[in-house]
Design a protein around this motif. Structure first.
Motif, PDB file in Angstrom:
ATOM      1  N   THR A 122       0.818  -1.205   0.000  1.00 32.81           N
ATOM      2  CA  THR A 122       0.000   0.000   0.000  1.00 32.81           C
ATOM      3  C   THR A 122       0.857   1.262   0.000  1.00 32.81           C
ATOM      4  O   THR A 122       0.650   2.173  -0.815  1.00 32.81           O
ATOM      5  CB  THR A 122      -0.930   0.002   1.224  1.00 32.81           C
ATOM      6  N   VAL A 123       1.825   1.324   0.904  1.00 32.89           N
ATOM      7  CA  VAL A 123       2.645   2.536   1.027  1.00 32.89           C
ATOM      8  C   VAL A 123       3.487   2.761  -0.223  1.00 32.89           C
ATOM      9  O   VAL A 123       3.487   3.861  -0.803  1.00 32.89           O
ATOM     10  CB  VAL A 123       3.533   2.448   2.284  1.00 32.89           C
ATOM     11  N   VAL A 124       4.196   1.728  -0.669  1.00 31.68           N
ATOM     12  CA  VAL A 124       5.111   1.893  -1.803  1.00 31.68           C
ATOM     13  C   VAL A 124       4.342   2.097  -3.106  1.00 31.68           C
ATOM     14  O   VAL A 124       4.637   3.027  -3.875  1.00 31.68           O
ATOM     15  CB  VAL A 124       6.050   0.681  -1.911  1.00 31.68           C
ATOM     16  N   ALA A 125       3.358   1.246  -3.365  1.00 38.06           N
ATOM     17  CA  ALA A 125       2.635   1.327  -4.634  1.00 38.06           C
ATOM     18  C   ALA A 125       1.844   2.624  -4.745  1.00 38.06           C
ATOM     19  O   ALA A 125       1.881   3.300  -5.785  1.00 38.06           O
ATOM     20  CB  ALA A 125       1.702   0.123  -4.783  1.00 38.06           C
ATOM     21  N   VAL A 126       1.135   3.004  -3.699  1.00 43.66           N
ATOM     22  CA  VAL A 126       0.335   4.230  -3.759  1.00 43.66           C
ATOM     23  C   VAL A 126       1.236   5.460  -3.882  1.00 43.66           C
ATOM     24  O   VAL A 126       0.895   6.423  -4.589  1.00 43.66           O
ATOM     25  CB  VAL A 126      -0.578   4.335  -2.517  1.00 43.66           C
ATOM     26  N   SER A 127       2.390   5.449  -3.238  1.00 46.51           N
ATOM     27  CA  SER A 127       3.322   6.576  -3.376  1.00 46.51           C
ATOM     28  C   SER A 127       3.808   6.711  -4.818  1.00 46.51           C
ATOM     29  O   SER A 127       3.817   7.811  -5.385  1.00 46.51           O
ATOM     30  CB  SER A 127       4.521   6.385  -2.437  1.00 46.51           C
ATOM     31  N   LEU A 128       4.205   5.589  -5.422  1.00 43.36           N
ATOM     32  CA  LEU A 128       4.651   5.631  -6.813  1.00 43.36           C
ATOM     33  C   LEU A 128       3.523   6.041  -7.749  1.00 43.36           C
ATOM     34  O   LEU A 128       3.727   6.838  -8.680  1.00 43.36           O
ATOM     35  CB  LEU A 128       5.206   4.263  -7.223  1.00 43.36           C
ATOM     36  N   GLU A 129       2.334   5.504  -7.505  1.00 43.72           N
ATOM     37  CA  GLU A 129       1.192   5.849  -8.360  1.00 43.72           C
ATOM     38  C   GLU A 129       0.827   7.318  -8.244  1.00 43.72           C
ATOM     39  O   GLU A 129       0.440   7.952  -9.242  1.00 43.72           O
ATOM     40  CB  GLU A 129      -0.002   4.974  -7.977  1.00 43.72           C
ATOM     41  N   THR A 130       0.963   7.880  -7.053  1.00 43.66           N
ATOM     42  CA  THR A 130       0.638   9.291  -6.872  1.00 43.66           C
ATOM     43  C   THR A 130       1.617  10.182  -7.633  1.00 43.66           C
ATOM     44  O   THR A 130       1.211  11.131  -8.324  1.00 43.66           O
ATOM     45  CB  THR A 130       0.659   9.655  -5.380  1.00 43.66           C
ATOM     46  N   VAL A 131       2.903   9.878  -7.522  1.00 42.80           N
ATOM     47  CA  VAL A 131       3.912  10.688  -8.219  1.00 42.80           C
ATOM     48  C   VAL A 131       3.751  10.567  -9.733  1.00 42.80           C
ATOM     49  O   VAL A 131       3.700  11.582 -10.459  1.00 42.80           O
ATOM     50  CB  VAL A 131       5.332  10.263  -7.786  1.00 42.80           C
ATOM     51  N   LEU A 132       3.661   9.327 -10.229  1.00 43.89           N
ATOM     52  CA  LEU A 132       3.505   9.138 -11.670  1.00 43.89           C
ATOM     53  C   LEU A 132       2.175   9.696 -12.167  1.00 43.89           C
ATOM     54  O   LEU A 132       2.111  10.303 -13.246  1.00 43.89           O
ATOM     55  CB  LEU A 132       3.612   7.653 -12.011  1.00 43.89           C
ATOM     56  N   GLY A 133       1.118   9.501 -11.388  1.00 44.91           N
ATOM     57  CA  GLY A 133      -0.182  10.029 -11.786  1.00 44.91           C
ATOM     58  C   GLY A 133      -0.185  11.541 -11.872  1.00 44.91           C
ATOM     59  O   GLY A 133      -0.811  12.131 -12.769  1.00 44.91           O
ATOM     60  N   PHE A 134       0.517  12.196 -10.943  1.00 45.96           N
ATOM     61  CA  PHE A 134       0.606  13.653 -10.963  1.00 45.96           C
ATOM     62  C   PHE A 134       1.351  14.113 -12.213  1.00 45.96           C
ATOM     63  O   PHE A 134       0.947  15.076 -12.882  1.00 45.96           O
ATOM     64  CB  PHE A 134       1.312  14.163  -9.709  1.00 45.96           C
ATOM     65  N   VAL A 135       2.446  13.424 -12.544  1.00 45.88           N
ATOM     66  CA  VAL A 135       3.204  13.783 -13.744  1.00 45.88           C
ATOM     67  C   VAL A 135       2.355  13.590 -14.992  1.00 45.88           C
ATOM     68  O   VAL A 135       2.310  14.465 -15.883  1.00 45.88           O
ATOM     69  CB  VAL A 135       4.494  12.943 -13.824  1.00 45.88           C
ATOM     70  N   PHE A 136       1.657  12.448 -15.084  1.00 45.63           N
ATOM     71  CA  PHE A 136       0.788  12.196 -16.238  1.00 45.63           C
ATOM     72  C   PHE A 136      -0.307  13.256 -16.341  1.00 45.63           C
ATOM     73  O   PHE A 136      -0.620  13.739 -17.442  1.00 45.63           O
ATOM     74  CB  PHE A 136       0.149  10.812 -16.137  1.00 45.63           C
ATOM     75  N   ALA A 137      -0.897  13.626 -15.197  1.00 45.41           N
ATOM     76  CA  ALA A 137      -1.970  14.617 -15.207  1.00 45.41           C
ATOM     77  C   ALA A 137      -1.471  15.985 -15.670  1.00 45.41           C
ATOM     78  O   ALA A 137      -2.153  16.685 -16.436  1.00 45.41           O
ATOM     79  CB  ALA A 137      -2.591  14.722 -13.814  1.00 45.41           C
TER      80      ALA A 137
END
Length: 338
Positions: A122-137
């Motif tokens: 949860t911690v690692v995957a959600v952190s990576l998804e948040t950073v990458l998702g922000f960049v994609f957005a």
């Protein structure tokens, strides 16, 4: 006539119900409340059957013994009230002085190991998804030719069913698969140690980072462009605009996106089940519940209740302390003048 309308309008503006033609105030007792109850009743009944009954049934069964053979006497034992013994099986069975001293293989050891693995994912995957998702957005929010095609292509991994995604990455992380050939390694990604955990995190990030990007993009699109224009005129740089304008204004959408992904990852089952099948201590709490159902249904109910409480506690922390605004905002109450 005009004075009556003025009084009604003024009282309505103050939050009071207007007067009806008979001179009485409208209320829920004049028929509208009963009609609303009749219209809402089917939905409430359906939610009670689908959600409330399974939760209450699981909690009730968690306090019941599983019928079967007694390992000490070899005699068949019928089920009955068990108190909190099913919960002790998971929390304290053979754990000695504490949860971190559980011998390997016991239910207590399995529970705490699965809990740690679930929170790690949860911690690692959600952190990576948040950073990458922000960049994609941020990229998809810009105006450029082909933006619609880019948005559609980014969402493709999220649209693929999780089972298909798990099988796809299973072949990628095979011993003679693409990952080892590209990296020039001989890593056993579905074996022991850190590789299976890394494989699950990579696969989950690849699939759900577009979901984060979609929610964050929705928050970016409600920001008025004139705010950025005014900041540029005041001499604000790109980093200052991002820090003092973009982040604060997109924060509500960002927190809600992180909340949804956190709760979803805490309940992760199909991706690690298909990709590693629990190898290398990658069994999550949901996988442990399903495995326990085959041996003891009531003990599995206790474990599912514990999982529900963990997910509920995390959601409570997000909503209460981190400002995840998923409920309606109400205006603060004002004191009446004496």
């Amino acid at each position: 006539m005009s004075s009556t309308s003025g009084v009604a309008t003024g009282e309505f503006a103050q939050g009071k119900p207007p007067l009806n033609p008979s001179g009485k105030r409208a209320s829920l007792h004049d028929g509208s409340g009963r009609r609303a109850a009749v219209l809402i009743a089917p939905t409430l009944i359906l939610l009670a059957i689908v959600i409330l009954y399974p939760v209450v049934s699981a909690v009730s069964q968690s306090f019941t013994k599983d019928a079967g053979l007694d390992p000490t006497t070899g005699m068949f034992v019928e089920g009955g009230f068990a108190g909190v013994s099913n919960y002790k099986l998971w929390l304290l069975q053979d754990c000695g002085s504490g949860a971190f001293s559980c011998p390997p293989g016991t239910l207590g050891s399995q529970f705490w190991t699965a809990t740690g693995v679930t929170f790690l994912f949860t911690v690692v995957a959600v952190s990576l998804e948040t950073v990458l998702g922000f960049v994609f957005a941020l990229v998809m929010h810009r105006n450029f030719k082909g933006r619609a095609i880019l948005r559609a292509s980014v969402l493709v991994p999220w649209a693929i069913p999780t089972a298909v995604t798990a099988k796809l990455w299973y072949f990628i992380f095979a011993y003679d698969g693409i990952a080892n050939k590209v990296l020039g390694t001989n890593i056993l990604w579905t074996g022991e140690g850190w590789p299976p955990k890394a494989a699950i995190i990579i696969a989950d990030t690849w699939k759900t980072a577009p979901f984060m990007a979609l929610l964050i993009l929705a928050g970016l699109q409600v920001i008025d462009g004139s705010v950025y224009e005014a900041s540029k005129m005041d001499g604000a740089g790109a980093w200052q605009r991002f820090r003092y304008i973009t982040l604060p204004l997109v924060r509500p959408a960002l927190i809600v996106a992180v909340l949804f992904r956190t709760l979803d990852t805490l309940r992760m089952y199909d991706l690690p089940k298909i990709l590693t099948n629990g190898a290398g201590d990658t069994s999550t709490l949901s996988m442990l519940v399903v495995d326990q159902v085959r041996t003891g249904f009531n003990a599995a109910s206790a474990l599912s209740t514990l999982t529900f409480l963990i997910v509920f506690a995390v959601a409570f922390v997000f909503i209460k302390f981190l400002g995840a605004n998923v409920t309606e905002q109400r205006a603060p109450k004002t004191k009446k003048a004496v």
